[in-house]
Every structure is written in structure tokens, then in C-alpha cells.
Design an enzyme around this catalytic site. Structure first.
Site, mmCIF file in Angstrom:
data_model
loop_
_atom_site.group_PDB
_atom_site.id
_atom_site.type_symbol
_atom_site.label_atom_id
_atom_site.label_comp_id
_atom_site.label_asym_id
_atom_site.label_seq_id
_atom_site.Cartn_x
_atom_site.Cartn_y
_atom_site.Cartn_z
ATOM 1 N N SER A 13 -7.234 0.697 -1.508
ATOM 2 C CA SER A 13 -8.819 1.157 -0.775
ATOM 3 C C SER A 13 -8.858 3.137 -0.582
ATOM 4 C CB SER A 13 -9.178 0.480 0.622
ATOM 5 O OG SER A 13 -7.803 1.001 0.888
ATOM 6 N N SER A 14 -7.262 3.018 -1.588
ATOM 7 C CA SER A 14 -7.036 4.477 -1.960
ATOM 8 C C SER A 14 -5.733 4.833 -2.394
ATOM 9 C CB SER A 14 -6.795 5.298 0.090
ATOM 10 O OG SER A 14 -5.943 4.956 1.086
ATOM 11 N N GLY A 15 -5.579 6.327 -2.603
ATOM 12 C CA GLY A 15 -4.319 6.751 -2.989
ATOM 13 C C GLY A 15 -4.437 7.986 -2.863
ATOM 14 N N ASP A 238 4.386 -1.521 -5.148
ATOM 15 C CA ASP A 238 3.875 -1.172 -3.815
ATOM 16 C C ASP A 238 4.552 -2.236 -3.321
ATOM 17 O OD1 ASP A 238 1.748 -3.109 -3.097
ATOM 18 O OD2 ASP A 238 0.363 -1.717 -3.035
ATOM 19 N N ASN A 296 2.071 -13.875 1.444
ATOM 20 C CA ASN A 296 1.190 -13.657 0.946
ATOM 21 C C ASN A 296 0.171 -13.634 1.930
ATOM 22 O OD1 ASN A 296 1.607 -11.933 -1.743
ATOM 23 N ND2 ASN A 296 0.169 -12.018 -2.416
ATOM 24 N N GLY A 402 0.951 1.069 5.969
ATOM 25 C CA GLY A 402 -0.145 1.996 7.247
ATOM 26 C C GLY A 402 -0.520 0.860 8.240
#
Length: 476
Positions: A13-15, A238, A296, A402
């Protein structure tokens, strides 16, 4: 004068482009550029806009120069499994199709029917997920065979971004292990498996480990950006970068908490036994050839999608606060495929509750409570499976990423499991990325030294169980 290194950390959703530097025994971080990301529909498939991502990386480099951070190297990490194929002229034959795309529907089941789960798991150690690279390539073979016939190069998303920066082609090891095409024991591409699946072997590159100095930026980029940087491979997956930044890896289970929740342990060898396969655990490569034995779980994707559908005034903090006062008690199985990319997450959660003959969550607080409790149940179940498999008990759960900032979920997990929950650093992925650059440059001697520095440089919150209750993994 600061001399920094740049970690490019791109999620679903973001970088972010993060600058990091060492000061004595402390590590310093600064965000220099942030940008949105997401898969959009293009010619019938959900795809990542990889050209946009490349432009944002360049903007981040420029920003670091303008801010006087004097960057000296850069490394990129992203999610796993997705890739592009290049032709003989290094032009893209494919878009970077998202793992959430439906093109792989039914492919995994067909492979299992023909090949069998046990043989494949014993060789690769990778859990059976419908979006694995193996099934994405087989979907191309089935529907667009001419693309595979013309393909000369296979590059995963961070490999391709590194290629755009340097002109050098490589497959980084930690991300390559997620494809279900590498042998867990030889740690190389399984060419026999590729041949048996009818996939070309020549398109795959030699794998390189995190900490490999790939190349300086291309000369034209140096002129464009006004800086000369070395490109140093981090753990480009990641989660592998995040786990490199876990300070207490020997005593704790970990949860890398973000869009996905990855729960597991770090192990010196793969665990490719039937129980692990049946519990759907995977053995992904880590730094220094360690293995991430993990599962996962759907993760905060569900709350992200709910928040996206609510009016703009609802923040994640608001949802967490409302969930604290909610009396809702229903739960859903977050690992159902139905939650991978539904048209409407709220409708899907409500439908799942209706089918289970549970109360329907309607308010934002009830929806958040349902998701958090359901995640905690799934976490607890996975923890028990890990402890049964390795025949040891862990007293701590270390949450990074996060999601480690979600105090409500952290406390729920401590209460359910009776274990201490340690939360932080929230920027573990960027820190782990930078750690491999520092080690490659000789600024930090070893992973162990780096983890010790992480422990003293970043705040970790502690959550103790606050109530006594019967602890069990709910069947939902």
C-alpha cells in the site's frame, strides 16, 4: 558530516525511502520520501505500476541529496513472489502482475493433483499458496505460451528495480526462495523441477546473497541524480529484511506485522516434514542462509480494506479505540481465501459471520473487534503449531513492522497466549535492509553486532497478560 545509506522499502500500500547512518553504537533513521502504492486493473489483470515505483525511488534519492544526507549506497526490498519477464532486448514482456490477481485460480490444485504435495514440499519447503510464483508462471504457460517462449530473463520485482538502477541482472536469494522453484537443501534453482513443470531454465539468474555489492548506479543515472551510489543487495524480500532486525531471535517467536502477518521462528535448517506441510508452514530463505520457518496469515490487510471503505474521518487509531469498547464476540477464519481480494471486505466479513450463524458486525468498532480477535485466534493457533513442531515452548512473541504499533491487538495476543509480547521496532524492514548494507561496507562486523545495536537504538514496548483466562485456539 552525515554519510547515509538508503533503504527503499516498498509494501503493498505504500513505499518509503529511508536514510540510515551509524553514530558510535547507535543507529539513526530518517524518512526522506514516502509514496503510495497499489495494484490497479490493467488489461484485465491487477498489476503494480513498476515504472511509477522506479520514478519514486529516483525522487527519494534526489530528496536525500537535497537534504544533505550524502547517500553512499542503496538497496531495495519489496513483497515476494511477483516478477517480470524480459525479452532478448531487455524489454518487458509482462506487467508486474499482483499476487492478488485471479489468473492463478485452479492452477495450484492442478499441480497438486499431478505432482503431489509431499514431493514438492520435501524439495522446496514452501507452503502451498495459490499466488506462488510457480503457479503464476504456469498460468502464463497455459494462457500465453508465446510469452514464455520469447522470455530470456526472469526478475522478481526488487531484482528488476535493481536492474533499472544498474543494468545488472541477478536473482537475490531470499526472495527467490519464495517462488517454490528453489531446492531448500541445495539452495539453488531446482532445474529438475523446472523441467518437469515445462518451464524454461535459462531465464533464471544466478542467486546472490544479501550483502552482495551489485554495482554502482548507471552513468546516466549518476548524471541525472547528481550522485554516485553503490547498489548493495539487502534481503530483498521485505520479511527477510524485517527478521534480520529482530533483536531477540533465539528466545522469541516473531510476527512481522503489516498487510500480511508472518509468524514463525528463525532456524538454521528447513523443516520439510509432513506436519509442517499440513499446517501450511513455509521455509523461506533468510540472511546468512538461515531459514524463516513461518506461516502466512492474512494480517492487517482486512482492517486496511475496512478502513478504506469507511468515511474519510475513520483512522486506524479510531478503529482500534472503538474496538476496545465493542461488546462484539464473533470471529471469522482470517485464513480463508475469500478474504484475499474481495470486492467489498465489509460485506465479506458480514457474509462469513452470517454463514457461521454469528451476530453480524455492523459498526466500525464491531468490525475492528471482529478482525483483531480473529487475528489473535489465528496467531495463537500458529504459535501452538510451531511449538508442537519444534518441541519447545517460547515465552515471548516479538512483533515488528507497522502492525507492532497496534496496542489493542498486541494486548489481545498477550492475554490469549499468556506470553510476553514485545513490540518494535516498527521500521524493522528498513533497519534490516540497512543492516546488510552496513555489514557489506564493514561499518558493522556481523548480524549479531547489528542486532545488539538495534536493541539499544530503538524502543520496544512490552505487553504482559492482564487477565487469566482459559487459553485455546478457537475453531472458527
Amino acid at each position: 558530516m552525515i554519510k547515509s545509506r538508503l533503504a527503499v522499502d516498498i509494501g503493498a500500500s505504500s513505499g518509503r525511502v529511508m536514510a540510515g547512518w551509524t553514530t558510535g553504537h547507535n543507529l539513526e533513521l530518517k524518512e526522506v520520501h514516502r509514496f503510495k502504492n497499489g495494484a490497479t486493473l490493467k488489461e484485465g489483470h491487477f498489476c503494480w505500476d513498476i515504472d511509477y515505483l522506479y520514478e519514486q525511488i529516483k525522487r527519494g534519492i534526489k530528496a536525500s541529496v537535497e537534504q544533505g544526507l550524502n547517500p553512499t549506497s542503496i538497496g531495495i526490498n519489496t513483497w515476494a513472489v511477483d516478477f517480470v519477464l524480459l525479452d532478448e532486448h531487455d524489454h518487458r514482456l509482462t506487467e508486474a502482475v499482483s499476487y492478488r490477481d485471479a489468473r492463478t485460480d485452479g492452477i495450484m490444485e492442478d499441480v497438486i493433483d499431478v505432482y503431489g504435495k509431499e514431493v514438492l514440499y520435501e524439495r522446496t519447503g514452501i507452503a502451498f499458496q495459490p499466488f506462488n510464483t510457480l503457479y503464476q508462471l504456469l498460468a502464463i504457460k497455459r494462457r500465453q505460451p508465446d510469452i514464455l517462449e520469447n522470455a530470456q530473463t526472469f526478475l522478481m520485482v526488487p531484482d528488476y528495480l535493481h536492474f533499472l538502477l544498474t543494468g545488472k541482472k541477478t536473482n537475490e536469494y531470499t526472495n527467490a526462495t519464495t517462488t517454490q522453484l528453489m531446492n531448500a537443501f541445495t539452495k539453488k534453482w531446482d532445474e529438475d523441477l523446472l523441467t518437469e513443470m515445462g518451464l524454461p531454465t535459462h531465464i533464471f539468474q544466478d542467486t546472490h546473497l544479501p550483502g552482495t555489492k551489485l554495482s554502482p548506479l548507471k552513468a546516466d543515472l549518476q548524471r541525472e541524480l547528481g550522485v554516485s551510489l553503490d547498489v548493495i543487495l539487502p534481503a530483498t524480500h521485505d520479511t527477510a529484511s524485517a527478521i534480520a532486525a529482530v533483536p531477540e531471535w533465539q528466545t522469541s517467536l516473531y510476527i512481522s506485522s503489516g498487510t500480511w502477518s508472518l509468524i514463525g521462528i528463525e532456524n538454521p535448517f528447513p523443516i520439510c516434514i509432513t506436519k509442517a506441510m499440513n499446517d501450511n508452514f513455509t521455509n523461506e530463505g533468510g540472511v546468512n542462509y538461515r531459514f524463516r520457518f513461518l506461516k502466512n496469515i492474512m494480517g492487517l490487510w482486512m482492517i486496511q480494506e475496512v478502513q478504506r471503505l469507511l468515511p474519510d474521518e475513520w483512522s486506524f487509531a479510531d478503529l482500534a479505540k472503538e474496538s476496545q469498547t465493542s461488546t462484539y464476540s464473533g470471529k471469522v477464519d482470517v485464513d480463508q481465501r475469500r478474504f484475499l481480494k474481495p470486492d467489498n471486505m465489509i460485506d465479506e466479513i458480514q457474509s462469513a459471520c452470517r454463514e457461521a450463524e454469528q451476530e453480524i458486525p455492523t459498526s466500525p468498532g464491531d468490525l475492528a473487534k471482529c478482525i483483531y480477535e480473529s487475528l489473535a485466534v489465528s496467531y495463537e493457533k500458529a504459535i501452538k503449531q510451531i511449538e508442537e513442531t519444534v518441541e519447545r515452548t517460547y515465552e515471548q512473541i516479538h512483533i515488528i513492522g507497522g502492525g507492532s504499533q497496534n496496542a489493542q491487538l498486541n494486548q489481545m495476543l498477550a492475554d490469549r497466549t499468556g506470553k510476553t509480547v514485545l513490540a518494535g521496532p516498527s521500521e524493522a524492514t528498513a533497519v534490516g535492509n540497512l543492516l546488510m548494507q552496513w555489514i557489506a561496507a564493514g561499518e558493522i562486523v556481523s548480524l549479531e553486532e547489528g542486532r545488539s545495536m538495534i536493541k539499544q537504538s530503538f524502543q520496544v514496548e512490552e505487553y504482559q497478560p492482564q487477565r487469566s483466562e482459559q487459553r485455546y485456539a478457537d475453531k472458527v
